[in-house]
Design an enzyme around this catalytic site. Structure first.
Site, short mmCIF file in Angstrom:
data_model
loop_
_atom_site.label_atom_id
_atom_site.label_comp_id
_atom_site.label_asym_id
_atom_site.label_seq_id
_atom_site.Cartn_x
_atom_site.Cartn_y
_atom_site.Cartn_z
N SER A 32 -9.73 -13.43 -1.61
CA SER A 32 -8.84 -13.34 -2.81
C SER A 32 -7.50 -14.05 -2.72
O SER A 32 -7.12 -14.39 -1.49
CB SER A 32 -8.54 -11.87 -3.09
OG SER A 32 -7.85 -11.29 -1.78
N GLU A 50 -3.40 -14.73 -3.95
CA GLU A 50 -2.15 -14.15 -4.52
C GLU A 50 -1.38 -15.30 -5.01
O GLU A 50 -1.02 -16.15 -4.57
CB GLU A 50 -1.63 -13.36 -3.49
CG GLU A 50 -0.26 -12.68 -4.07
CD GLU A 50 0.32 -11.54 -3.01
OE1 GLU A 50 -0.47 -10.85 -2.48
OE2 GLU A 50 1.53 -11.55 -2.94
N ASP A 53 10.51 -3.46 -2.66
CA ASP A 53 11.92 -3.67 -1.76
C ASP A 53 12.97 -2.83 -2.87
O ASP A 53 13.13 -3.20 -3.92
CB ASP A 53 12.28 -4.75 -1.34
CG ASP A 53 11.18 -5.10 -0.09
OD1 ASP A 53 10.81 -4.37 0.47
OD2 ASP A 53 10.87 -6.49 0.02
N PHE A 105 11.01 -15.06 5.43
CA PHE A 105 10.02 -14.13 4.69
C PHE A 105 9.90 -13.07 6.14
O PHE A 105 9.82 -12.03 5.72
CB PHE A 105 8.75 -14.75 4.48
CG PHE A 105 8.65 -15.49 3.33
CD1 PHE A 105 9.68 -15.58 2.32
CD2 PHE A 105 7.62 -16.48 3.06
CE1 PHE A 105 9.82 -16.50 1.07
CE2 PHE A 105 7.64 -17.24 1.71
CZ PHE A 105 8.53 -17.30 1.19
N HIS A 134 -7.23 -12.18 2.29
CA HIS A 134 -6.43 -12.41 1.00
C HIS A 134 -5.64 -13.48 1.49
O HIS A 134 -4.61 -13.45 2.57
CB HIS A 134 -5.60 -11.04 0.63
CG HIS A 134 -4.76 -10.80 -0.40
ND1 HIS A 134 -5.19 -10.77 -1.56
CD2 HIS A 134 -3.68 -11.02 -0.56
CE1 HIS A 134 -4.20 -10.77 -2.63
NE2 HIS A 134 -3.29 -10.99 -1.87
C1 LIG Z 1 -0.24 -7.20 -0.04
C2 LIG Z 1 1.10 -6.80 -0.20
C3 LIG Z 1 1.77 -7.19 -1.67
C4 LIG Z 1 3.12 -7.08 -1.94
N1 LIG Z 1 3.37 -7.36 -3.20
C5 LIG Z 1 4.57 -7.34 -3.51
C6 LIG Z 1 4.93 -7.44 -5.09
O1 LIG Z 1 4.10 -7.82 -5.94
N2 LIG Z 1 6.37 -7.30 -5.39
C7 LIG Z 1 7.19 -6.88 -4.35
O2 LIG Z 1 8.44 -6.64 -4.89
N3 LIG Z 1 6.78 -6.64 -3.15
C8 LIG Z 1 5.58 -6.53 -2.69
N4 LIG Z 1 5.03 -6.66 -1.45
C9 LIG Z 1 6.26 -5.96 -0.65
C10 LIG Z 1 6.68 -4.50 -0.68
O3 LIG Z 1 6.83 -3.81 -2.01
C11 LIG Z 1 7.57 -3.88 0.35
O4 LIG Z 1 6.90 -4.02 1.46
C12 LIG Z 1 8.28 -2.54 0.14
O5 LIG Z 1 9.39 -2.35 1.00
C13 LIG Z 1 7.19 -1.39 0.53
O6 LIG Z 1 6.24 -1.05 -0.41
P1 LIG Z 1 4.80 -0.24 -0.09
O7 LIG Z 1 4.15 -0.13 -1.13
O8 LIG Z 1 4.43 -0.61 1.14
O9 LIG Z 1 5.70 1.11 0.07
P2 LIG Z 1 5.55 2.42 0.71
O10 LIG Z 1 4.12 2.72 1.03
O11 LIG Z 1 6.04 3.49 -0.03
O12 LIG Z 1 6.27 2.39 2.16
C14 LIG Z 1 7.63 2.28 1.96
C15 LIG Z 1 8.07 2.68 3.52
O13 LIG Z 1 8.30 4.24 3.27
C16 LIG Z 1 7.41 4.90 4.15
N5 LIG Z 1 6.76 6.09 3.34
C17 LIG Z 1 5.88 5.87 2.54
N6 LIG Z 1 5.34 7.03 2.04
C18 LIG Z 1 6.06 7.94 3.10
C19 LIG Z 1 6.12 9.42 2.92
N7 LIG Z 1 5.26 10.08 2.01
N8 LIG Z 1 6.88 9.95 3.74
C20 LIG Z 1 7.82 9.49 4.59
N9 LIG Z 1 7.63 7.90 4.65
C21 LIG Z 1 6.83 7.23 3.76
C22 LIG Z 1 6.51 4.11 4.92
O14 LIG Z 1 6.24 4.14 6.27
C23 LIG Z 1 7.40 2.62 4.68
O15 LIG Z 1 8.32 2.67 5.58
C24 LIG Z 1 3.89 -6.65 -1.22
C25 LIG Z 1 3.46 -6.34 0.09
C26 LIG Z 1 2.17 -6.42 0.57
C27 LIG Z 1 1.85 -6.03 2.09
#
Ligand SMILES: Cc1cc2nc3c(=O)[nH]c(=O)nc-3n(C[C@H](O)[C@H](O)[C@H](O)COP(=O)(O)OP(=O)(O)OC[C@H]3O[C@@H](n4cnc5c(N)ncnc54)[C@H](O)[C@@H]3O)c2cc1C
Length: 296
Positions: free
Chosen positions: A15, A17, A109, A217, A267
């Site tokens: 895939s 991105e 973020d 990055f 990916h």
């Molecule tokens: C494949 C991929 C694609 C991405 N695409 C984008 C994009 O399009 N745009 C963008 O802005 N960013 C993108 N990111 C970056 C991502 O948004 C950041 O890394 C962000 O800081 C965390 O997103 P997440 O969905 O992993 O968050 P979460 O899964 O919510 O995690 C964030 C933090 O909170 C903690 N956490 C989560 N749930 C809980 C809970 N229930 N209790 C306690 N702690 C918890 C986790 O351990 C982690 O430290 C991407 C990252 C990846 C790997």
């Protein structure tokens, strides 16, 4: 004579991105990349979304064009940080009505201009977004995973518990943050399996073309850039051709090592450039279909 099937002769899935372009020139570059990579028949192509909705209309426009002008299957990234529930609902309905069936559901973020409390007032974690999306439409939901741990995570174990929660909430696959040593991914996969995570974990591959940019990055997302990689690119700042050769070789080797360990889907973070990714996919055995002119 029958040849035994080797890791490299098995078909793997890929895939790609992309990010939504902000200028006409970048738009052209993106579509050139899509044209070049599309014949490799990716499982899906995803388009990123700026945290806080900063690229909302551009992401949407890119997804729409993919749907109307190509036969590719798009996956729209959606971050919830800084957004309210009505906004997310509107976006999810729009995507569903357009024909999008796959979202990459993320927290995003925390934008620099917002306080943490402000940014997280409606959704605290990606799991909150997953819960909400699952009440709206039966999307296929991909989520993020972090082989070296998310920078805010208290431990890798806590991060794995989060991934397990994402799985319980309907995530169908995890795509990883980039990493540069196969062992980093393989160790993570083992730990995930040992903690009861069964959803497919797809390695996110970022070919290193520009070490300074990659280092920046990597610093932001907590990925480590091995010293050997930095050394490999030393003295090549003004030599893009050699950098490209080395970058392609490195990424091919990384993917081949992973394939030997049973990884069958990749990916690619394309940065909207096709050359390196096309070469890497070629080495992985992917070919564009023969046209009738070339087939005869
Ligand atoms: C494949 C991929 C694609 C991405 N695409 C984008 C994009 O399009 N745009 C963008 O802005 N960013 C993108 N990111 C970056 C991502 O948004 C950041 O890394 C962000 O800081 C965390 O997103 P997440 O969905 O992993 O968050 P979460 O899964 O919510 O995690 C964030 C933090 O909170 C903690 N956490 C989560 N749930 C809980 C809970 N229930 N209790 C306690 N702690 C918890 C986790 O351990 C982690 O430290 C991407 C990252 C990846 C790997």
């Amino acid at each position: 004579m029958m040849l035994a099937s080797t890791a490299s002769s098995r078909i793997c899935q890929v895939s790609f991105e992309f990010f939504p372009p902000s200028t006409p020139q970048l738009q052209e570059r993106l579509w050139q990349a899509i044209e070049k990579l599309a014949p490799l028949n990716p499982r899906f192509v995803s388009v990123t979304y700026g945290a806080g909705g900063s690229t909302r209309s551009r992401t949407h426009a890119t997804i729409e064009r993919l749907l109307t002008e190509t036969t590719l299957v798009p996956a729209a990234h959606l971050t919830c940080v800084g957004s309210d529930r009505t906004t997310i609902e509107t976006i999810a309905h729009q995507y569903w009505d357009m024909g999008v069936r796959h979202l990459v559901a993320l927290r995003g973020d925390i934008p620099q201009e917002q306080s943490t409390e402000e940014a997280l007032q409606h959704y605290r974690y990606a799991t909150d977004l997953l819960t909400h999306l699952s009440t709206l439409h039966p999307f296929e939901l991909s989520v993020a995973a972090y082989p070296e741990g998310h920078p805010e995570a208290t431990s890798l174990r806590a991060d794995l518990a989060v991934l397990k929660e994402k799985q319980a909430m309907g995530a169908t696959q995890a795509i990883t943050q980039f990493f540069f040593e196969a062992e980093t991914f393989l160790r993570f996969r083992d730990r995930a399996e040992a903690s009861g995570i069964t959803l497919p974990i797809v390695p996110g591959i970022l070919p290193v073309m520009n070490v300074a940019q990659t280092a920046s990055f990597a610093k932001k997302c907590g990925a480590s850039l091995p010293a050997r990689l930095v050394e490999l690119f030393e003295g090549l700042d003004d030599d893009p051709e050699t950098r490209q050769l080395i970058a392609t070789h490195e990424a091919i080797e990384l993917c081949q090592k992973l394939r030997r360990e049973g990884v069958e889907a990749f990916h690619f973070y394309t940065l909207n450039r096709a050359e390196l990714v096309y070469g890497i996919c070629h080495a992985l055995g992917l070919r564009k279909p023969l046209t009738s002119a070339t087939a005869s």
